[in-house]
Design an enzyme around this catalytic site. Structure first.
Site, short mmCIF file in Angstrom:
data_model
loop_
_atom_site.label_atom_id
_atom_site.label_comp_id
_atom_site.label_asym_id
_atom_site.label_seq_id
_atom_site.Cartn_x
_atom_site.Cartn_y
_atom_site.Cartn_z
N GLY A 128 0.80 -1.22 0.00
CA GLY A 128 0.00 0.00 0.00
C GLY A 128 0.84 1.27 0.00
N HIS A 165 -11.75 -3.94 -4.61
CA HIS A 165 -10.55 -4.75 -4.82
C HIS A 165 -10.99 -6.21 -4.77
CE1 HIS A 165 -6.18 -5.83 -3.95
NE2 HIS A 165 -6.84 -6.96 -3.75
N GLU A 225 -4.55 -9.72 -8.63
CA GLU A 225 -5.40 -8.67 -8.05
C GLU A 225 -6.02 -7.78 -9.13
OE1 GLU A 225 -3.41 -8.16 -3.67
OE2 GLU A 225 -3.03 -6.56 -5.11
N ARG A 240 3.13 -15.19 -3.86
CA ARG A 240 3.41 -15.80 -2.55
C ARG A 240 2.09 -16.15 -1.88
NH1 ARG A 240 1.35 -11.48 0.15
NH2 ARG A 240 1.76 -9.46 -0.81
#
Ligand code: ADP
Length: 448
Positions: A165, A208, A275, A292
């Site tokens: 972020g 998201h 994402e 990951r």
């Protein structure tokens, strides 16, 4: 299968990995910093090695010390967990050159996906839509203005090497763009050791939504559904749920197909997350791939009934996927609250310190992943995650009721946590209706 692995991480994820290994008869070697010396989870590993001082640079980010520990302990693989060295292609390369398997994708994939400019190019190659933006890196302020005028304000300036972020700035006009660009460049340089920036259109009121993927070395790739991680503070996730209340069947399928396509294109191995941002008109855009295991992986474990750490160990060790896409079943609704040692009323300021009372919620539909206990000290050296509180129920409404009940049972004494904020969110009508975007905490809860 691996015989003995070193866990190059700490806290709840180290414990989570130890648990999976114990069930698979894999021996574990835990490394720890002086600040973590007394953590109880260390006792559950087969061996423990101190690798240095509290600051991460002296321990969990210190490659020579981790490699020395791996050699002394005679392990055949290293699990990097999340954060720290989990996405370091340099670390993965060194592991490989020492004949120690890195439990993750190849160094080449880590390098490609770790560079968000490169990742955008790969996504475009696979016909996965990306947020409109610069074709590659943006060199200077005037080039930034050119791009911004072309795609239209507001825009986001992002660090190619960014993560967590950080390294992101919004600009609404030419003037703020120049200022933000300069600030973003020095922040990127200082935080990520790379000044490379790129620009994306600022997607208004997005959600998201990310797809969990799992792939083997034989070109097989699966998706394990989505997680909606829209409830965030400062671009960092606070609540994650699956399924997403915002998707319909067709967009759910499109996102999943796009994620699997991407995985196959790069010959991905292990667990990963693709994402996306989804706008109110349900256009979706790739933003990045995390190479990951993620903090919020248990959400997908609950809805699929799978153990993602075990799947990660199996696939990275070279085994073939044991199931096909149509054999994956999605059941009910799972929600995770990140319980952090922080003060939401004070700009989410971290609140480290001694936990002097710890009562975990339990009962039907509740799972808590934590390394904390009464008498445990939350260190100021690391992130503020105290526990992951998860619920799994047949429907979203039932899951919310269980979460409210569980939040009410959870006692963490001695430090400030965000439990009261979670309780407010779970009582908010907009949250209950599934009607929110990434600005919920800032705009609706009026916290920033
Ligand atoms: P990081 O790697 O630092 O987590 P991401 O690219 O995954 O960064 O973005 C984190 C969050 O920042 C997203 O979930 C979203 O809330 C916000 N964000 C990122 N890109 C955009 C964008 N182009 N428009 C609007 N919000 C964005």
């Amino acid at each position: 299968m691996f015989r003995r692995i070193l866990i190059a991480n700490r806290g709840e994820i180290a414990l989570r990995i130890i648990r999976a290994c114990r069930e698979m008869d894999i021996q574990t070697v835990a490394v720890y910093s002086e600040a973590d010396r007394h953590a109880h989870y260390l006792d559950l590993a087969d061996e423990r090695i101190c690798i240095g001082g509290g600051p991460a640079a002296e321990s969990y980010l210190n490659i020579p010390r981790i490699i020395s520990a791996a050699e002394i302990a005679d392990v055949d693989a290293v699990h990097p967990g999340y954060g720290f060295l989990a996405e370091s292609s340099h670390f993965a390369e060194i592991c490989e050159s020492c004949n120690i398997a890195f439990i993750g994708p190849s160094a080449a994939i880590l390098a490609a996906m770790g560079d968000k400019v490169e990742a955008r190019k790969i996504a475009q190659r696979c016909k996965v839509p990306v947020v409109p933006g610069s074709d590659g890196a943006v060199e200077n302020e005037s080039q930034a203005q050119e791009v911004a005028r072309k795609i239209g304000y507001p825009v986001m300036i992002k660090a190619a090497a960014g993560g967590g972020g950080r390294g992101m700035r919004t600009a609404h006009n030419d003037i703020s763009l120049v200022k933000s660009f300069i600030a973003a460049r020095s922040e990127a340089e200082a935080t990520f050791k790379s000044p490379i920036l790129y620009i994306e259109k600022y997607v208004e009121q997005p959600r998201h939504v990310e797809i969990q993927v799992l792939a083997d070395r034989f070109g097989n790739a699966l998706h394990l559904g989505e997680r909606d991680c829209t409830i965030q503070r400062r671009h960092q996730k606070l609540i994650e749920e699956s399924p997403s209340p915002a998707l319909n069947k067709s967009i759910r399928r499109e996102l999943a197909d796009a994620a699997v396509r991407l995985c196959k294109e790069v010959e991905y191995v292990g667990v990963g997350t693709v994402e996306f941002l989804v706008d109110p008109a349900r256009n979706y855009y790739f933003i990045e791939m995390n190479t990951r295991i993620q903090v919020e992986h248990p959400v997908s474990e609950l809805v699929t009934g799978m153990d993602l750490i075990k799947e990660q160990l199996l696939t990275t060790c070279g085994e073939r996927l044991r199931m096909r896409q149509k054999e994956i079943r999605f059941e009910g609704c799972a929600i995770e609250c990140r319980i952090n040692a922080e003060d939401p009323g004070f700009g989410f300021k971290p609140s480290p310190g001694l936990i002097d009372g710890f009562v975990l919620p339990g009962g039907p539909g509740v799972r808590v992943d934590t390394h904390a206990y009464s008498g445990y000290r939350i260190s100021s050296f690391y992130d503020s995650l105290v526990a992951k509180l998860l619920v799994h129920r047949g429907t979203r409404r039932e899951a919310i009721a269980t979460m409210r009940r569980a939040l009410g049972e959870f006692v963490v004494g001695g430090i400030k946590t965000n439990i009261p904020l979670h309780e407010q969110i779970f009582g908010h009508t907009k949250f209950l209706r599934g009607d929110f975007d990434t600005g919920f905490i800032e705009n609706v809860m009026a916290l920033a």
